[in-house]
Design a protein around this motif. Sequence first.
Motif, short mmCIF file in Angstrom:
data_model
loop_
_atom_site.label_atom_id
_atom_site.label_comp_id
_atom_site.label_asym_id
_atom_site.label_seq_id
_atom_site.Cartn_x
_atom_site.Cartn_y
_atom_site.Cartn_z
N UNK A 5 0.99 -1.09 -0.11
CA UNK A 5 -0.07 -0.18 -0.03
C UNK A 5 0.87 1.32 0.03
N UNK A 6 0.67 2.21 -0.73
CA UNK A 6 1.22 3.41 -0.81
C UNK A 6 0.33 4.40 0.06
N UNK A 36 9.43 9.69 -5.84
CA UNK A 36 10.50 8.50 -5.85
C UNK A 36 9.48 7.17 -5.44
N UNK A 37 8.67 7.19 -4.85
CA UNK A 37 7.88 5.85 -4.49
C UNK A 37 7.21 5.35 -6.20
N UNK A 43 5.73 -1.11 -9.77
CA UNK A 43 5.32 -2.52 -10.05
C UNK A 43 4.88 -3.09 -8.69
N UNK A 44 5.02 -2.59 -7.58
CA UNK A 44 4.42 -3.35 -6.34
C UNK A 44 3.16 -2.83 -5.84
N UNK A 45 2.98 -1.72 -6.04
CA UNK A 45 2.04 -1.01 -5.38
C UNK A 45 0.59 -1.42 -5.94
N UNK A 46 -0.35 -2.02 -4.92
CA UNK A 46 -1.64 -2.26 -5.46
C UNK A 46 -2.81 -1.69 -4.64
N UNK A 47 -2.35 -0.78 -3.51
CA UNK A 47 -3.39 -0.04 -3.03
C UNK A 47 -2.81 1.40 -2.52
N UNK A 48 -3.71 2.27 -2.67
CA UNK A 48 -3.33 3.74 -2.25
C UNK A 48 -4.24 3.94 -1.13
N UNK A 49 -3.71 4.52 0.09
CA UNK A 49 -4.43 5.00 0.91
C UNK A 49 -4.18 6.60 1.13
N UNK A 64 0.95 4.05 -12.05
CA UNK A 64 0.78 2.52 -11.03
C UNK A 64 0.08 1.61 -11.82
N UNK A 65 0.61 0.69 -12.52
CA UNK A 65 -0.03 -0.39 -13.35
C UNK A 65 -0.77 -1.54 -12.62
#
Length: 310
Positions: A5-6, A36-37, A43-49, A64-65
Motif C-alpha cells: 500500500x502507498x 520517488x515511490x 510495480x509493487x503498489x496495489x493499494x493507495x491510502x 501505477x500499473x
Amino acid sequence: MLPTVLVLIHLQPESQATVSAAFNVITALDPSALDDALTRHADEIRVVLTNGTVGIDASSIARLPKLELIGALGAGYENVDRDAARARGIVVVNGAGTNDDCVADHAFALLLGAVRQIPALDRACRDGVWRDDLPFQPNFSGKKLGVIGLGNIGKKVAKRALGFDIEIGYHNRRPNPDVAYTYFDSVLALAEWADYLVLATPGGAGTKHLINAETLAALGSHGYVVNVARGSVVDTAALADALERGVIAGAGLDVYEGEPAPPALLIESKRVVLTPHVGGRSPEAVAASVQLFVDNATRHFAGTPVLTPV
C-alpha cells in the motif's frame, strides 16, 4: 506475501500499526517522496491510502500499473480522480460512517462557541475582564437550524439540535421522505428562514461557493453559519466582508479555502471560531476509519464486494 500500500497521509502510531499488520507499507507525504515511490515501487503498489484533501490525481494513477484499490479515510474523496480509477477498473472506497458522530459533535461545538462567544469570553476571563464589561450573548436554544446536506452527518446534527428545542429545516437536491423536517428547495430560501446554517454537503464543483454574499445577506444580522463540509463551499472573501460589516452575527469554520494555510481574511475577526480541519478526528473515529479501510481491502483481495464503494 502482503500486498503493498502507498500511504499518502500521516498516520498516528496506532493506525500505522493496524495498516502495517495487513500491508507492506510505503509512505509518501510530499511530492518528492511520491515521485520517488512511483518511480521505485510502481510495480509493487496495489493499494493507495489517502483522504479527500490529499486525494490522488490521474497522472499518479497512470504510473501505477498494478493499482487495484484506492481508499480514502473519512467520508471525503473529492480529490481522488474517480474517472481515472473507473477507466482502469480500480475500486475506490471511503470511510463512510466512521466519523459521523465526531463531525456532528464538532459542528455543535463550533455553533455553540460562535453563538455564545466562548473563545472571546475565555480570553476576556484570562485577561481579568469581568462580565459587567462584556456584551450579552443570545440564547442558543429555541432557534431555527438549517442543515445544508441532510446525509448521515446532517441527520446527526439535526438530532442533536432537537435537544435544544431547535426547529429543523434542510436543503438537499431533493426532499428526504424519511424525515419530518421542513424541506427548502433552495439554499437562499433556507437561509432566509434560519437562524443557524450548518453545512454538511459534499465538496466539489457542484457546491463551490454555495454560501456567498447573497446567501449570507439572506441569513441576516442575527444569523450564524458553521462549515464542517469542505472549505470550497464558502466564499471566504464574502464571509470576511459579511462578518466585518455585521451582515451576519458570526461563524464557525473547521474547513476553509487554501488549507492548510490559515484563512488570512478571517484570522483577525472576533466573530469567527476557527479549528484546523479536526472535526472528524478523534481516536475512536480514526481507528474505525482505518479498520474499515483494512476490512475493505481484505474483502477486495478475497474477491468479495467491498463495504463502502464510492
